[in-house]
Design a protein around this motif. Structure first.
Motif, mmCIF file in Angstrom:
data_model
loop_
_atom_site.group_PDB
_atom_site.id
_atom_site.type_symbol
_atom_site.label_atom_id
_atom_site.label_comp_id
_atom_site.label_asym_id
_atom_site.label_seq_id
_atom_site.Cartn_x
_atom_site.Cartn_y
_atom_site.Cartn_z
ATOM 1 N N LEU A 56 45.304 39.275 -26.499
ATOM 2 C CA LEU A 56 46.069 40.571 -27.901
ATOM 3 C C LEU A 56 46.885 39.626 -29.170
ATOM 4 C CD1 LEU A 56 45.453 42.215 -29.723
ATOM 5 C CD2 LEU A 56 47.478 43.468 -28.086
ATOM 6 N N CYS A 77 50.207 41.082 -31.483
ATOM 7 C CA CYS A 77 50.533 40.954 -31.965
ATOM 8 C C CYS A 77 51.902 41.216 -32.703
ATOM 9 C CB CYS A 77 50.221 43.076 -31.666
ATOM 10 S SG CYS A 77 51.289 42.931 -29.896
ATOM 11 N N SER A 78 52.497 42.573 -33.622
ATOM 12 C CA SER A 78 54.125 42.007 -33.675
ATOM 13 C C SER A 78 54.771 42.808 -32.576
ATOM 14 C CB SER A 78 54.296 42.763 -34.875
ATOM 15 O OG SER A 78 55.717 42.789 -35.130
ATOM 16 N N SER A 79 55.827 41.506 -31.949
ATOM 17 C CA SER A 79 57.076 42.150 -31.502
ATOM 18 C C SER A 79 57.882 42.435 -32.189
ATOM 19 C CB SER A 79 57.606 41.121 -30.410
ATOM 20 O OG SER A 79 58.362 40.168 -31.557
ATOM 21 N N ASP A 125 55.169 37.576 -33.438
ATOM 22 C CA ASP A 125 53.940 37.794 -32.984
ATOM 23 C C ASP A 125 54.312 37.431 -31.491
ATOM 24 O OD1 ASP A 125 52.860 36.971 -35.245
ATOM 25 O OD2 ASP A 125 51.941 35.193 -34.636
ATOM 26 N N CYS A 126 53.302 38.613 -30.838
ATOM 27 C CA CYS A 126 53.698 38.380 -29.054
ATOM 28 C C CYS A 126 52.478 38.258 -28.768
ATOM 29 C CB CYS A 126 54.071 40.017 -28.957
ATOM 30 S SG CYS A 126 53.775 40.590 -26.901
ATOM 31 N N TYR A 127 52.144 37.989 -27.558
ATOM 32 C CA TYR A 127 50.992 36.928 -27.538
ATOM 33 C C TYR A 127 50.182 37.663 -25.553
ATOM 34 C CZ TYR A 127 51.956 33.892 -30.546
ATOM 35 O OH TYR A 127 52.306 32.457 -31.538
#
Length: 88
Positions: free
Chosen positions: A59, A61-63, A76-78
């Motif tokens: 995924l 998503c936004s951190s 971005d957060c991976y």
């Protein structure tokens, strides 16, 4: 690192160093080429890694945090999902 499902002495006469590991990683497709497989392998303290398979998954998503001084280009957060198969 203690691997779930493996307990010292769980198989008499077999040491942790004799473990055979297969690793499957669910990684967002856009990040797969930049994944450092050798760095992933380096986090396993014992056992022999037989295979590392990378598949579509994970995924992005936004951190909520963007820290430019650390080299961040965005917030971005991976997230990578990992399955580790253990055998002897």
């Amino acid at each position: 690192m203690l691997m779930c499902g493996t307990v010292a002495g769980s198989i008499p006469g077999v040491s942790f160093d004799q473990m055979k590991l297969q690793i499957k990683l669910g990684v967002p497709r856009s990040l797969q080429q930049s994944l450092d497989i050798e760095k992933v392998k380096s986090v396993f303290p014992y056992g022999k890694i037989l295979n590392v398979e990378v598949v579509d998954g994970g995924l992005i998503c936004s951190s909520g945090v963007h820290c430019g001084r650390n080299g961040d280009k965005n917030d971005d957060c991976y997230i990578v999902n990992a399955a580790v198969y253990v055998g002897y």
